[in-house]
Scaffold this motif. Structure first.
Motif, PDB file in Angstrom:
ATOM      1  N   GLU A 190       0.860  -1.172   0.000  1.00  0.00           N
ATOM      2  CA  GLU A 190       0.000   0.000   0.000  1.00  0.00           C
ATOM      3  C   GLU A 190       0.903   1.230   0.000  1.00  0.00           C
ATOM      4  O   GLU A 190       1.812   1.330   0.823  1.00  0.00           O
ATOM      5  N   ASN A 191       0.663   2.166  -0.908  1.00  0.00           N
ATOM      6  CA  ASN A 191       1.443   3.398  -0.992  1.00  0.00           C
ATOM      7  C   ASN A 191       0.505   4.577  -1.138  1.00  0.00           C
ATOM      8  O   ASN A 191      -0.482   4.511  -1.879  1.00  0.00           O
ATOM      9  N   ALA A 192       0.816   5.666  -0.446  1.00  0.00           N
ATOM     10  CA  ALA A 192       0.016   6.882  -0.536  1.00  0.00           C
ATOM     11  C   ALA A 192       0.933   8.095  -0.450  1.00  0.00           C
ATOM     12  O   ALA A 192       1.900   8.109   0.319  1.00  0.00           O
ATOM     13  N   ASP A 193       0.644   9.099  -1.257  1.00  0.00           N
ATOM     14  CA  ASP A 193       1.420  10.340  -1.293  1.00  0.00           C
ATOM     15  C   ASP A 193       0.426  11.475  -1.521  1.00  0.00           C
ATOM     16  O   ASP A 193      -0.121  11.619  -2.613  1.00  0.00           O
ATOM     17  N   VAL A 194       0.156  12.276  -0.490  1.00  0.00           N
ATOM     18  CA  VAL A 194      -0.874  13.314  -0.536  1.00  0.00           C
ATOM     19  C   VAL A 194      -0.268  14.654  -0.169  1.00  0.00           C
ATOM     20  O   VAL A 194       0.460  14.759   0.821  1.00  0.00           O
ATOM     21  N   SER A 195      -0.567  15.681  -0.975  1.00  0.00           N
ATOM     22  CA  SER A 195      -0.099  17.047  -0.697  1.00  0.00           C
ATOM     23  C   SER A 195      -1.299  17.981  -0.637  1.00  0.00           C
ATOM     24  O   SER A 195      -2.164  17.957  -1.511  1.00  0.00           O
ATOM     25  N   LEU A 196      -1.336  18.812   0.400  1.00  0.00           N
ATOM     26  CA  LEU A 196      -2.337  19.851   0.546  1.00  0.00           C
ATOM     27  C   LEU A 196      -1.606  21.178   0.624  1.00  0.00           C
ATOM     28  O   LEU A 196      -0.631  21.312   1.379  1.00  0.00           O
ATOM     29  N   GLY A 197      -2.060  22.179  -0.149  1.00  0.00           N
ATOM     30  CA  GLY A 197      -1.335  23.426  -0.099  1.00  0.00           C
ATOM     31  C   GLY A 197      -1.920  24.521  -0.947  1.00  0.00           C
ATOM     32  O   GLY A 197      -3.005  24.403  -1.521  1.00  0.00           O
ATOM     33  N   SER A 198      -1.146  25.598  -1.037  1.00  0.00           N
ATOM     34  CA  SER A 198      -1.490  26.766  -1.843  1.00  0.00           C
ATOM     35  C   SER A 198      -0.192  27.395  -2.301  1.00  0.00           C
ATOM     36  O   SER A 198       0.893  26.818  -2.127  1.00  0.00           O
ATOM     37  N   GLU A 199      -0.265  28.610  -2.842  1.00  0.00           N
ATOM     38  CA  GLU A 199       0.948  29.296  -3.278  1.00  0.00           C
ATOM     39  C   GLU A 199       1.887  29.600  -2.119  1.00  0.00           C
ATOM     40  O   GLU A 199       3.086  29.779  -2.317  1.00  0.00           O
ATOM     41  N   GLN A 200       1.354  29.665  -0.894  1.00  0.00           N
ATOM     42  CA  GLN A 200       2.153  30.049   0.266  1.00  0.00           C
ATOM     43  C   GLN A 200       2.829  28.874   0.969  1.00  0.00           C
ATOM     44  O   GLN A 200       3.714  29.095   1.797  1.00  0.00           O
ATOM     45  N   TYR A 202       2.710  24.193   1.827  1.00  0.00           N
ATOM     46  CA  TYR A 202       2.117  22.880   1.636  1.00  0.00           C
ATOM     47  C   TYR A 202       2.392  21.976   2.826  1.00  0.00           C
ATOM     48  O   TYR A 202       3.303  22.214   3.636  1.00  0.00           O
ATOM     49  N   ILE A 203       1.587  20.936   2.920  1.00  0.00           N
ATOM     50  CA  ILE A 203       1.827  19.800   3.812  1.00  0.00           C
ATOM     51  C   ILE A 203       1.784  18.554   2.935  1.00  0.00           C
ATOM     52  O   ILE A 203       0.815  18.339   2.199  1.00  0.00           O
ATOM     53  N   ARG A 204       2.839  17.750   3.000  1.00  0.00           N
ATOM     54  CA  ARG A 204       2.905  16.534   2.199  1.00  0.00           C
ATOM     55  C   ARG A 204       3.024  15.331   3.118  1.00  0.00           C
ATOM     56  O   ARG A 204       3.898  15.286   3.996  1.00  0.00           O
ATOM     57  N   LEU A 205       2.145  14.342   2.927  1.00  0.00           N
ATOM     58  CA  LEU A 205       2.135  13.120   3.720  1.00  0.00           C
ATOM     59  C   LEU A 205       2.423  11.938   2.798  1.00  0.00           C
ATOM     60  O   LEU A 205       1.765  11.774   1.766  1.00  0.00           O
ATOM     61  N   THR A 206       3.392  11.137   3.156  1.00  0.00           N
ATOM     62  CA  THR A 206       3.695   9.928   2.396  1.00  0.00           C
ATOM     63  C   THR A 206       3.728   8.743   3.347  1.00  0.00           C
ATOM     64  O   THR A 206       4.205   8.852   4.481  1.00  0.00           O
ATOM     65  N   GLY A 207       3.214   7.628   2.889  1.00  0.00           N
ATOM     66  CA  GLY A 207       3.217   6.423   3.705  1.00  0.00           C
ATOM     67  C   GLY A 207       3.209   5.188   2.839  1.00  0.00           C
ATOM     68  O   GLY A 207       2.709   5.203   1.712  1.00  0.00           O
ATOM     69  N   ASN A 208       3.769   4.120   3.340  1.00  0.00           N
ATOM     70  CA  ASN A 208       3.754   2.858   2.604  1.00  0.00           C
ATOM     71  C   ASN A 208       3.827   1.693   3.569  1.00  0.00           C
ATOM     72  O   ASN A 208       4.360   1.815   4.679  1.00  0.00           O
TER      73      ASN A 208
END
Length: 695
Positions: A190-200, A202-208
């Protein structure tokens, strides 16, 4: 033990919801023929890679998110063996040790986001690549040979960088990707890579999470090889403008793995990572960029003979895999005898702290990159009386690399670095410390012909490598039978010539990369044929040469073929015989087809026999114990892009269920019923299916 890791499952669920968000394109496969460049977004989703990523002669840059065959890798070493010139010393089903052009260990520096993660096991059960999950990163960069000075000292074989690129947002949103894999032998990823952000920012979460049972070889025999591992990382970035970045990172991981070729298994591979980096670009007309980073990596490793197997008595003809872990265990315990039929365990850890800063200056025809880096790492073992430190390493370096664009078609690149290495010895044997000043440098010329798309290059580099932990503390003896390897093993000096060419036509691309090196005081392990627990680290002079070549050709709009060939040769000039642990000649032939939403590919891997060997010689992990036979393995896959967001793929590796083993190998352990010098076989027919989601 790790089957219910809740945060990763929650992250995977979040990604499944996110698949209904607008899709983003894949990052592209690569590349620049002259220099490392950030990947650009292609207009369409790439077809699965079945041979190697596209290559320049000297630098390889590949998108780690691209599906590839064989079955997707569980660790960094497993992924690297898809690149021509790479092989691995197999441990079991996972956590192999990478070898490039026959060179092993710290001759190949492996970095993750500009940081180095060093393992703790004295026999490299937890090699640096075992802490890397490739799909959690974006870009892999390989620089062959001593042809850069920017990334630390002693990288005589090459430099590897696994990097995560900062996600880019032009408006608030969420994007990322996820994948699920099911395969033979009860494998599930199982692999996941999620980024939440804007021009100012981001928060990036990765897991496997990756787990598998023991695999069966081509004869249907079970090979002890199961594993269960997970990783989770978070990055928080602040981007006040398009030219500035401040990023904080943190991560954890753990796992367990069973090894057919060792007397112990890995019951813990605990990882903790922290990092910070700052980048500022377009500062001025001359001083263009400043970047700085610092990191903390911690490995806490436990090996035992009871968590994943039943303790058993060791036969007199003990196998190589047994000797490695027992030899290291005895060294750590003061050399007392051990009865492997009783339960036993060892816990070791290593803390690595480092950082670097670098500036970039631009003139009309010149680019200068200059800076400094440092690293401090300490190693300990845990006994009845608590933790005991046995070694501490310091390195401080300064470097500069200058590129001169002599014409529109030519450039000259040169660099130099100087390092000060200091090692403290707390074992009570040998000297208390030793140090050395290590010079390195290179110069390379590149030229593109004006009348055809052909680039040529030639370069020569020199680097001096300080012996690493495994070469100073794991051997029983030093050169000439001296009581302490710490006192007597010399630094390793490599001078290497690299030449190559790349042709990039409309339908045909081809490349070749060749090298020849003189290694003075090459660090070689010798083993007692009558008692494999006894090893000696020695220095010899060596000659190395070889290369890689490949091509791809677009047969029609739907059909494309490619091929690669890799060969390594190494000679012990002192003893007039081969160096050990050199992989045989290997070729890969691939054929791809693509039509609309469908694509498919086939891979034929051809490996010759290896008759050049140095019996009972090798490195801290493996030794030469016999000639190997050649083999041919065929694999195939098919993929379907169901929607703009979802891609399904299935494949079969080793389609004809061939029974074979690699030349670089460990002998099976007698606890599992292997006789001495019996190599561990590779997996038989392996089916797999994978779903990729982008959003």
């Amino acid at each position: 033990m790790y089957k219910d890791y809740f945060p990763l499952r929650a992250l995977s669920f979040a990604v499944a919801i996110g698949c209904f968000m607008p899709a983003i394109s894949w990052a592209d496969e690569l590349h620049s023929a002259h220099e490392v460049a950030k990947p650009k977004t292609p207009p369409s989703d790439p077809v699965m890679t079945v041979t190697a990523p596209d290559l320049s002669p000297l630098t390889v840059v590949t998108n780690l998110k691209t599906p590839r065959q064989p079955v997707p890798a569980s660790d960094g070493s497993d992924y690297l063996k898809t690149i021509p010139g790479f092989s691995q010393i197999r441990n079991g089903g996972t956590n192999g040790d990478p070898v490039f052009r026959g060179m092993f260990g710290s001759r190949l520096r492996i970095l993750t986001n500009n940081s180095e993660m060093l393992g703790a096991c004295p026999a490299r059960m937890d090699a640096p690549s075992s802490y890397i999950s490739p799909e959690s990163f974006d870009v892999l960069t390989l620089i062959k040979g001593p042809e850069t000075v920017l990334w630390g000292p002693g990288n005589s074989a090459g430099t590897l960088r696994f990097d995560r690129e900062p996600p880019q947002f032009d408006k608030p949103g969420i994007k990322g990707n996820a994948s699920l894999l099911a395969a033979s032998n009860s494998r599930f990823d199982e692999n996941a890579d999620v980024s939440l952000g804007s021009e100012q920012g981001y928060i990036r979460l990765t897991g496997n999470k990756s787990r598998a049972g023991d695999y069966k070889d081509g004869n249907g025999d079970r090979v002890p090889s199961k594993w269960d591992k997970w990783n989770a990382d978070v990055a928080v970035g602040w981007t006040p403008d398009t030219d500035s970045l401040l990023e904080l990172t943190a991560g954890k991981g753990n796992g367990e793995a069973r090894y057919a070729g060792r007397s112990m298994d890995g019951s813990q591979f605990e990882r903790e990572s922290l990092g910070i980096r700052f980048e500022k670009s377009n500062i001025g007309d001359v001083f263009d960029k400043f970047e700085a980073s610092a990191y903390y990596n911690y490995a806490n490793h436990i090996m035992d003979n009871y968590s994943l197997r039943s303790p058993g008595s060791m036969s007199a003809g003990m196998s190589m895999g047994s000797s490695m872990d027992m030899g290291s265990s005895m060294a750590m315990s003061g050399g007392s005898s051990m009865n492997m039929s009783t339960p036993m365990a060892m816990q070791l850890d290593r803390r690595t702290v480092g950082g670097r800063m670098m500036g970039t200056w631009l003139w009309q025809d010149f680019q200068l990159q200059s800076g400094a880096d440092m690293q401090l790492n300490s190693h300990r073992s845990k006994g009845d009386n608590g933790w005991t430190k046995d070694a501490r390493f310091h390195d401080y370096g300064v470097f500069s690399e200058l590129t001169w664009y002599t014409t529109d078609k030519s450039k000259t690149i040169g660099g130099a670095r100087l390092d000060r290495a200091i090692v403290d010895n707390y074992t009570g044997t040998g000297e208390d410390s030793r140090s050395a000043t290590l010079p390195a440098g290179f110069i390379r010329f590149e030229h593109t012909l004006s009348d055809m798309p052909l680039m040529l290059y030639a370069g020569v580099g020199y680097t001096e490598r300080f012996p690493d932990y495994w070469e100073l503390f794991s051997p029983t003896y030093g050169p000439g039978g001296s009581a302490s390897a710490f006192d007597t093993v010399k630094t390793e000096k490599t001078t290497q010539l690299d030449i190559g060419a790349q042709y990039s036509g409309q339908r045909f691309t081809g490349w070749v990369s060749a090298y020849m090196g003189q290694v003075n005081d090459f660090i070689l392990f010798r083993y007692d044929p009558n008692n494999a627990r006894i090893s000696e680290a020695d220095n010899v002079d060596a000659l190395t040469l070889g290369g890689e070549t490949g091509f791809s050709y677009q047969l029609t709009d739907r059909w494309k073929t490619d091929a690669s060939l890799a060969y390594s040769y190494a000679q012990n000039r002192d003893d007039h015989k081969p160096l050990p642990q050199i992989p045989p000649l290997e070729a890969r032939l691939g054929l791809n087809w693509e039509s609309g939403k469908w694509s498919s590919g086939g891979l034929l891997r051809l490996v010759s026999a290896q008759h050049r060997l140095a019996e009972n010689e090798g490195n801290v992990v493996g030794k030469d114990f016999g000639r190997s036979a050649g083999f041919a393995i065929f694999s195939a896959n098919v993929a379907y892009k169901a929607t703009q967001h979802v891609k399904l793929s299935v494949g079969v590796d080793n389609l004809f269920d061939t029974a074979y083993s690699e030349h670089l190998n460990l002998a099976g352990n007698s606890s599992f019923g292997y006789s001495a010098n019996t190599p561990v076989s590779e997996p038989g027919r392996t089916g797999w299916a994978k779903i990729n989601v982008t959003f």
